[in-house]
Write an enzyme that holds these catalytic residues in place. Structure first.
Site, PDB file in Angstrom:
ATOM      1  N   SER A   1     -13.090 -13.505  16.363  1.00 11.06           N
ATOM      2  CA  SER A   1     -12.596 -12.489  15.431  1.00 11.06           C
ATOM      3  C   SER A   1     -13.699 -12.101  14.456  1.00 11.06           C
ATOM      4  O   SER A   1     -13.526 -11.187  13.669  1.00 11.06           O
ATOM      5  CB  SER A   1     -11.403 -13.033  14.650  1.00 11.06           C
ATOM      6  OG  SER A   1     -11.803 -14.182  13.940  1.00 11.06           O
TER       7      SER A   1
ATOM      8  N   TYR B   1      -4.528 -11.715  10.521  1.00  9.96           N
ATOM      9  CA  TYR B   1      -4.614 -13.110  10.116  1.00  9.96           C
ATOM     10  C   TYR B   1      -5.768 -13.441   9.186  1.00  9.96           C
ATOM     11  O   TYR B   1      -5.772 -14.466   8.533  1.00  9.96           O
ATOM     12  CB  TYR B   1      -4.606 -14.016  11.346  1.00  9.96           C
ATOM     13  CG  TYR B   1      -5.926 -14.549  11.799  1.00  9.96           C
ATOM     14  CD1 TYR B   1      -6.264 -15.879  11.528  1.00  9.96           C
ATOM     15  CD2 TYR B   1      -6.823 -13.763  12.488  1.00  9.96           C
ATOM     16  CE1 TYR B   1      -7.465 -16.376  11.949  1.00  9.96           C
ATOM     17  CE2 TYR B   1      -8.018 -14.262  12.913  1.00  9.96           C
ATOM     18  CZ  TYR B   1      -8.343 -15.572  12.640  1.00  9.96           C
ATOM     19  OH  TYR B   1      -9.534 -16.060  13.057  1.00  9.96           O
TER      20      TYR B   1
ATOM     21  N   ASP C   1       9.731   0.248 -18.683  1.00 11.57           N
ATOM     22  CA  ASP C   1       8.865   0.990 -17.762  1.00 11.57           C
ATOM     23  C   ASP C   1       8.897   2.478 -18.116  1.00 11.57           C
ATOM     24  O   ASP C   1       9.461   3.293 -17.390  1.00 11.57           O
ATOM     25  CB  ASP C   1       9.382   0.722 -16.329  1.00 11.57           C
ATOM     26  CG  ASP C   1       8.552   1.412 -15.261  1.00 11.57           C
ATOM     27  OD1 ASP C   1       7.389   1.770 -15.546  1.00 11.57           O
ATOM     28  OD2 ASP C   1       9.081   1.587 -14.147  1.00 11.57           O
TER      29      ASP C   1
HETATM   30  C1  SPV Z   1       7.314   0.600  -9.668  1.00  8.36           C
HETATM   31  O1  SPV Z   1       7.283  -0.437  -8.994  1.00  8.36           O
HETATM   32  O2  SPV Z   1       6.921   0.636 -10.818  1.00  8.36           O
HETATM   33  C2  SPV Z   1       7.796   1.841  -9.065  1.00  8.36           C
HETATM   34  C3  SPV Z   1       8.700   1.783  -7.920  1.00  8.36           C
HETATM   35  O3  SPV Z   1       7.460   2.872  -9.554  1.00  8.36           O
HETATM   36  S1  SPV Z   1      10.300   1.881  -8.523  1.00  8.36           S
HETATM   37  O4  SPV Z   1      10.488   0.796  -9.446  1.00  8.36           O
HETATM   38  O5  SPV Z   1      11.202   1.774  -7.380  1.00  8.36           O
HETATM   39  O6  SPV Z   1      10.444   3.162  -9.174  1.00  8.36           O
HETATM   40 MG    MG Z   2       6.529   2.722 -11.412  1.00  8.46          MG
END
Ligand code: SPV
Ligand code: MG
Length: 670
Positions: free
Chosen positions: A247, A281, A442
């Site tokens: 490999s 792998y 977020d």
């Molecule tokens: C993240 O992981 O921050 C994303 C994907 O943007 S989601 O949470 O599904 O929006």
């Molecule tokens: Mg995101």
């Protein structure tokens, strides 16, 4: 270590074959004499000093050997009484050159296959070749075995005996004992007997062990019939197929050495692992399959090169039926152990043999490996690998990483199943997990500088390509800086979603207020990003939120086409439904219009779909976006509760990984 080859004999039973030259010069194939074969084996084993005793036709012999021009230091010792003495006297005459050394001793009319010699060289201590399977001969040597040792060697022993051949490897200590005894015999006038007669008196002091060569070729040639039999067997041996699999894309002297050894066992067929098989792998190959195949085709000793399209040898063994499979002995443990077990059982079906040579542990190979890793982590190398991997593998998987430690998990986690190895191809630096790890929502609150810091932590300890979640990409004027920085760092792909204003995580869908960007505005952002990137490798992926925000399939498809036109290198389609129907509808319809642009999915909600199914629909990147973080949180919470409940940490230990094991994950030499 020295070698001693006894060639003083008359060879009187060979007829015309020894009328003008000694027996050892008899040809055993179109390209080899008995002696030529022996000397080549000594060269290949790395020996330098050889003593050859001569008798009849000494000049012819010396002239012949010199003409071979081998890298050996050969001295000739002539037995001037060769007609009336046996080789005990030849050894006696050569004694000054043979003192205080480990020794390979063989008769000049002995022909053996390479495996016999390999076995001899790799066995510890003093050994003599015997066979437990060949019937005892009437007139040739037999060895009496007792308590695992050789007690006597001679023609007249039949009890507890095995067929023996005059091929020895002797430690300095054992050889000195025997040589002293040879001297005693010779000086007492016992020069017509075998050297073994002298040895038989001191075997209790020696540690001479039998080395069982079973049915392998190891025969003396006494007459023309023997010569015919041995010649035919050698021909058959040379036709045997030998299989090795590689490999590697960096060939070093250790590989060449094992190839040379394998080629001596027969016709060497090299199986080169396809790019996909290598990537499954270990690291992604730096040199593509065709080039690696050509590399092996040009190595002396390689008879044929074939593709091996998975880690398992099974398919190729069943097709080729090699007499031998050759490998280093390093695969007895670890990931490759399963592969080895399968090879052993495949070979057992038809009597094939696994030959393992000691693995080259040399420090220089370890350093070479480390250097390759370092190179693979360099921005240019890492960045380019995502695009290459998509073109080779078709469909890739990426797992979320939000720290150095999760990066290491993404880099090193492997599973072996059904002859195949599985690992993730890339890493996803999720905005959700990067924010969550900081205890923040977020919503593009964690600034880009902090996000880049996460990427840097991951990059420091990994080599796999990185896909970066840049949320909406922010303002166009800011996005171009993000593109430049990510590209410079060695990130392979940035994904931006077509939302505007205060972005919320897509998994909230329409439960929270989120605004989709206009096609025109988002296209401008994509085009601006594409305009500033410097390499052809960096990819900008446009993520479509139409299904998340319930804007319909038509809207999603229209956006996809517009974004590709604006320069997007890939399209990510997202959904928060458990049922994958809308995802597949989008993918299938998009593929009817565009067969090339890579498609990306994040199956957090529609998680029942297998990678195979995605692949069948034409999806190219499957991102497991948050599972590591979600698995870690309850585990950590459990541990915290456990300590609170018990007012100590003892009970918690059962659910904790020992630190010793975690530490092993972390590379020591950074
Ligand atoms: C993240 O992981 O921050 C994303 C994907 O943007 S989601 O949470 O599904 O929006
Ligand atoms: Mg995101």
């Amino acid at each position: 270590m020295k070698a001693l080859i006894l060639n003083s004999g008359l060879g009187s039973r060979m007829g015309t074959l020894t009328a003008e030259q000694p027996k050892c010069m008899a040809e055993i194939s179109s390209h080899e004499t008995i002696l030529g074969r022996q000397l080549h084996m000594l060269v290949n084993a790395g020996l330098h000093d050889v003593v050859i005793t001569t008798g009849a036709f000494a000049d012819v012999l010396v002239h012949y050997v010199q003409g071979l021009d081998l890298p050996l230091n050969i001295s000739f010792v002539h037995n001037n009484r060769f007609k009336e003495t046996n080789y005990i006297y030849s050894i006696y005459q050569a004694r000054e050159r043979l003192r205080d050394t480990d020794l390979i001793l063989m008769h000049g009319d002995l022909v053996f296959e390479n495996r016999v010699f390999d076995q001899l060289m790799s066995t510890e201590g003093s050994v003599m070749a015997v066979s437990s399977t060949i019937p005892l001969p009437q007139k040739d040597f037999k060895a009496v075995i007792g308590e695992g040792k050789i007690k006597k060697v001679g023609i007249d022993f039949f009890d507890h005996a095995m067929t023996a051949q005059p091929l020895y490897k002797l430690t300095k200590q054992d050889w000195n004992l025997w040589l002293t005894q040879i001297k005693k015999f010779s000086e007492a006038g016992a020069t017509e007997c075998y050297a073994e007669n002298a040895m038989n008196e001191i075997t209790d002091e020696m540690m001479l062990m039998p080395m069982d060569v079973k049915d392998m070729l190891c025969n003396e040639i006494d007459n023309p019939e023997d010569l015919a039999v041995v010649t035919a067997r050698l021909k058959e041996i040379e036709q045997r197929k030998v299989y090795m699999s590689f490999s590697t894309d960096v060939l070093h002297s250790g590989h060449i050495a094992i190839i040379k050894k394998a080629a001596r066992l027969g016709k060497l067929i090299v199986g080169v692992l396809t790019d996909e098989a290598v990537a499954s792998y270990k690291r992604f190959p730096m040199v593509p399959f065709d080039e690696r195949k050509a590399l092996f085709e040009n190595i002396a000793g390689v008879y044929q090169v074939v593709a091996q399209d998975e880690l398992s040898y099974k398919k190729n063994i069943e097709k080729i039926h090699p007499a031998y499979v050759v490998h280093g002995d390093d695969w007895r443990e670890g990931l490759q152990k399963h592969v080895r077990d399968e090879v052993v059982s495949c070979l057992a079906q038809y009597g094939g043999i696994l030959v393992e040579y000691p693995y080259a542990q040399d420090d220089k190979y370890k350093k070479l490996d480390a250097r390759i890793r370092e190179e693979m982590a360099l921005p240019d190398m890492r960045r380019a690998r995502l695009k290459k991997a998509i073109s080779i593998k078709g469909t890739l998987t990426a797992i979320e990483a939000h720290s150095g430690l999760t990066g290491l998990l993404a880099e090193n986690t492997k599973v072996y199943e059904d002859g195949k190895a599985y690992q993730f191809d890339a890493m996803w630096v999720s905005s959700l997990c990067d924010s969550t790890d900081r205890g923040k929502p977020d919503i593009e609150l964690v600034d880009m500088t902090s996000r880049f810091r996460t990427v840097d932590d991951i990059m420091e300890v990994t080599t796999k390509p990185i896909i970066f979640d840049a949320d909406t990409g922010g303002l166009k004027e800011h996005f171009i800086y993000t593109v430049r920085t990510l590209e410079r760092m060695g990130v392979s792909m940035v994904i931006i979603e077509d939302k505007i204003g205060l972005k919320k995580n897509s998994l909230f869908g329409t439960e929270v207020k989120q605004t989709q960007d206009t096609i025109e505005h988002f296209c401008e952002k994509i085009a601006a990003g594409k305009a500033v990137q410097k390499t052809a490798d960096f990819m900008i992926c446009a993520r479509i939120e139409s299904l998340i925000l319930e804007q319909g399939m038509e809207d999603a498809l229209m956006r996809a086409c517009a974004f590709v036109k604006a320069g997007a290198d890939a399209i990510m389609i997202h959904s928060r439904k458990k049922d994958p129907a809308e995802i597949f509808e989008f993918v299938d319809k998009f593929r009817q219009e565009d067969a090339i642009t890579p498609l990306v999915v994040v199956p957090t909600s529609f998680n029942s779909v297998t990678e195979e199914e995605f692949k069948a629909h034409g999806v190219n990147v499957i991102i497991y976006a948050n599972q590591l973080m979600r698995a870690a949180f309850p585990a950590m919470q459990n541990a915290a509760k456990c300590i609170l409940r018990h007012h100590r940490a003892k009970e918690c230990d059962d659910i904790c990984m020992p630190f010793k094991e975690i530490i092993r994950l972390i590379p020591a030499d950074y």
